[in-house]
Design a protein around this motif. Structure first.
Motif, PDB file in Angstrom:
ATOM      1  N   ASN A  88       0.848  -1.186   0.000  1.00 25.57           N
ATOM      2  CA  ASN A  88       0.000   0.000   0.000  1.00 25.57           C
ATOM      3  C   ASN A  88       0.889   1.244   0.000  1.00 25.57           C
ATOM      4  O   ASN A  88       1.353   1.685   1.051  1.00 25.57           O
ATOM      5  N   PRO A  89       1.121   1.839  -1.184  1.00 21.71           N
ATOM      6  CA  PRO A  89       2.026   2.994  -1.283  1.00 21.71           C
ATOM      7  C   PRO A  89       1.549   4.240  -0.525  1.00 21.71           C
ATOM      8  O   PRO A  89       2.301   5.191  -0.370  1.00 21.71           O
ATOM      9  N   LYS A  90       0.322   4.231  -0.018  1.00 23.92           N
ATOM     10  CA  LYS A  90      -0.194   5.381   0.728  1.00 23.92           C
ATOM     11  C   LYS A  90       0.237   5.374   2.192  1.00 23.92           C
ATOM     12  O   LYS A  90      -0.006   6.344   2.912  1.00 23.92           O
ATOM     13  N   ILE A  91       0.878   4.303   2.639  1.00 26.05           N
ATOM     14  CA  ILE A  91       1.353   4.228   4.024  1.00 26.05           C
ATOM     15  C   ILE A  91       2.360   5.354   4.261  1.00 26.05           C
ATOM     16  O   ILE A  91       3.278   5.556   3.470  1.00 26.05           O
ATOM     17  N   GLU A  92       2.181   6.065   5.353  1.00 26.13           N
ATOM     18  CA  GLU A  92       3.039   7.210   5.683  1.00 26.13           C
ATOM     19  C   GLU A  92       4.213   6.787   6.569  1.00 26.13           C
ATOM     20  O   GLU A  92       4.096   5.866   7.372  1.00 26.13           O
ATOM     21  N   PHE A  93       5.304   7.497   6.422  1.00 27.62           N
ATOM     22  CA  PHE A  93       6.413   7.370   7.349  1.00 27.62           C
ATOM     23  C   PHE A  93       6.063   8.203   8.588  1.00 27.62           C
ATOM     24  O   PHE A  93       5.177   9.053   8.520  1.00 27.62           O
ATOM     25  N   PRO A  94       6.744   7.992   9.716  1.00 26.03           N
ATOM     26  CA  PRO A  94       6.425   8.792  10.905  1.00 26.03           C
ATOM     27  C   PRO A  94       6.511  10.286  10.592  1.00 26.03           C
ATOM     28  O   PRO A  94       7.500  10.756  10.025  1.00 26.03           O
ATOM     29  N   TYR A  95       5.452  11.008  10.920  1.00 19.35           N
ATOM     30  CA  TYR A  95       5.423  12.441  10.625  1.00 19.35           C
ATOM     31  C   TYR A  95       4.712  13.260  11.694  1.00 19.35           C
ATOM     32  O   TYR A  95       4.796  14.485  11.691  1.00 19.35           O
ATOM     33  N   ILE A  96       4.012  12.626  12.604  1.00 19.22           N
ATOM     34  CA  ILE A  96       3.208  13.353  13.587  1.00 19.22           C
ATOM     35  C   ILE A  96       4.090  13.838  14.730  1.00 19.22           C
ATOM     36  O   ILE A  96       4.742  13.046  15.414  1.00 19.22           O
ATOM     37  N   LYS A  97       4.090  15.153  14.922  1.00 16.42           N
ATOM     38  CA  LYS A  97       4.838  15.760  16.023  1.00 16.42           C
ATOM     39  C   LYS A  97       4.021  15.593  17.312  1.00 16.42           C
ATOM     40  O   LYS A  97       2.800  15.596  17.291  1.00 16.42           O
ATOM     41  N   LYS A  98       4.719  15.432  18.411  1.00 16.76           N
ATOM     42  CA  LYS A  98       4.055  15.133  19.684  1.00 16.76           C
ATOM     43  C   LYS A  98       4.489  16.092  20.781  1.00 16.76           C
ATOM     44  O   LYS A  98       5.561  16.683  20.698  1.00 16.76           O
ATOM     45  N   GLU A  99       3.655  16.204  21.814  1.00 15.47           N
ATOM     46  CA  GLU A  99       3.985  17.020  22.983  1.00 15.47           C
ATOM     47  C   GLU A  99       4.581  16.177  24.107  1.00 15.47           C
ATOM     48  O   GLU A  99       5.391  16.656  24.884  1.00 15.47           O
ATOM     49  N   LEU A 100       4.131  14.925  24.207  1.00 18.27           N
ATOM     50  CA  LEU A 100       4.650  13.971  25.193  1.00 18.27           C
ATOM     51  C   LEU A 100       4.939  12.656  24.478  1.00 18.27           C
ATOM     52  O   LEU A 100       4.160  12.240  23.627  1.00 18.27           O
ATOM     53  N   VAL A 101       6.036  12.028  24.848  1.00 23.14           N
ATOM     54  CA  VAL A 101       6.394  10.725  24.274  1.00 23.14           C
ATOM     55  C   VAL A 101       6.764   9.783  25.412  1.00 23.14           C
ATOM     56  O   VAL A 101       7.414  10.181  26.385  1.00 23.14           O
ATOM     57  N   THR A 102       6.333   8.552  25.277  1.00 22.40           N
ATOM     58  CA  THR A 102       6.657   7.500  26.236  1.00 22.40           C
ATOM     59  C   THR A 102       8.163   7.464  26.497  1.00 22.40           C
ATOM     60  O   THR A 102       8.963   7.580  25.563  1.00 22.40           O
ATOM     61  N   ILE A 103       8.529   7.272  27.747  1.00 18.16           N
ATOM     62  CA  ILE A 103       9.941   7.123  28.107  1.00 18.16           C
ATOM     63  C   ILE A 103      10.296   5.650  27.959  1.00 18.16           C
ATOM     64  O   ILE A 103       9.745   4.803  28.655  1.00 18.16           O
ATOM     65  N   ASP A 104      11.183   5.370  27.031  1.00 14.74           N
ATOM     66  CA  ASP A 104      11.695   4.011  26.870  1.00 14.74           C
ATOM     67  C   ASP A 104      12.999   3.926  27.647  1.00 14.74           C
ATOM     68  O   ASP A 104      13.841   4.820  27.549  1.00 14.74           O
ATOM     69  N   GLY A 105      13.159   2.862  28.399  1.00 17.07           N
ATOM     70  CA  GLY A 105      14.371   2.716  29.183  1.00 17.07           C
ATOM     71  C   GLY A 105      14.932   1.315  29.102  1.00 17.07           C
ATOM     72  O   GLY A 105      14.247   0.374  28.695  1.00 17.07           O
TER      73      GLY A 105
END
Length: 165
Positions: A88-105
């Motif tokens: 599906n060529p309409k699939i987007e790459f990551p583009y959404i800007k965020k205010e909070l992001v999960t902390i991965d540790g």
């Protein structure tokens, strides 16, 4: 087999502010990674997670393992999008800007006394109920006014019974 346990994080007001601050810093990093990957993609170069890390290392008030984990997450999202775009060529790459992001540790951020290091100077205390001793990976998320920690651990595969046992 990997299992993930979810625990409610009971944090005092100061630790809540510290976690939210770290999540905002993760969002700054995530948003910058979006800009970097879009720019690189336009120039015809598919940037790797290691290249991302080299570009952003030491620019954020985060533990280096959190930076590494976010770069790896971005890279994994891009790889997934590339695979899905084959059908599906309409699939987007990551583009959404965020205010909070999960902390991965990662494991190195787990300190004695059930503390987690968010950066060089900020540590938060996690309830003794949360077993951090066997984890290689954790995620701190917010939902409403609550915070949760997801702890990933290894568990041996259960032995299947053979017919007739």
């Amino acid at each position: 087999m990997k299992l993930t346990d979810r625990y409610l994080l009971v944090l005092n007001k100061n630790d809540q502010k510290r976690v939210l601050s770290a999540m905002r810093e993760c969002a700054k990093l995530w948003n910058d990674l979006i800009d970097i990957t879009q720019s690189e993609r336009k120039s015809g170069h598919w940037i790797t997670d290691v290249e991302m890390q080299k570009l952003v290392q030491s620019q954020y008030n985060l533990h280096s393992d959190t930076i590494t984990a976010l770069c790896q997450r971005m890279y994994a999202n891009i790889k997934t999008a590339l695979e899905l775009r084959k059908e599906n060529p309409k699939i987007e790459f990551p583009y959404i800007k965020k205010e909070l992001v999960t902390i991965d540790g990662k494991k190195k951020q787990v300190l004695k006394g059930n503390y987690i290091s968010l950066n060089k100077s900020v540590k938060i205390k996690v309830s003794e109920e949360v077993d951090l001793s066997t984890t290689n990976l954790f995620h701190i998320v917010t939902h409403g006014n609550s915070f949760y920690i997801f702890v990933t651990r290894e568990q041996k595969e259960p032995k299947l019974r053979q017919e007739g046992e």
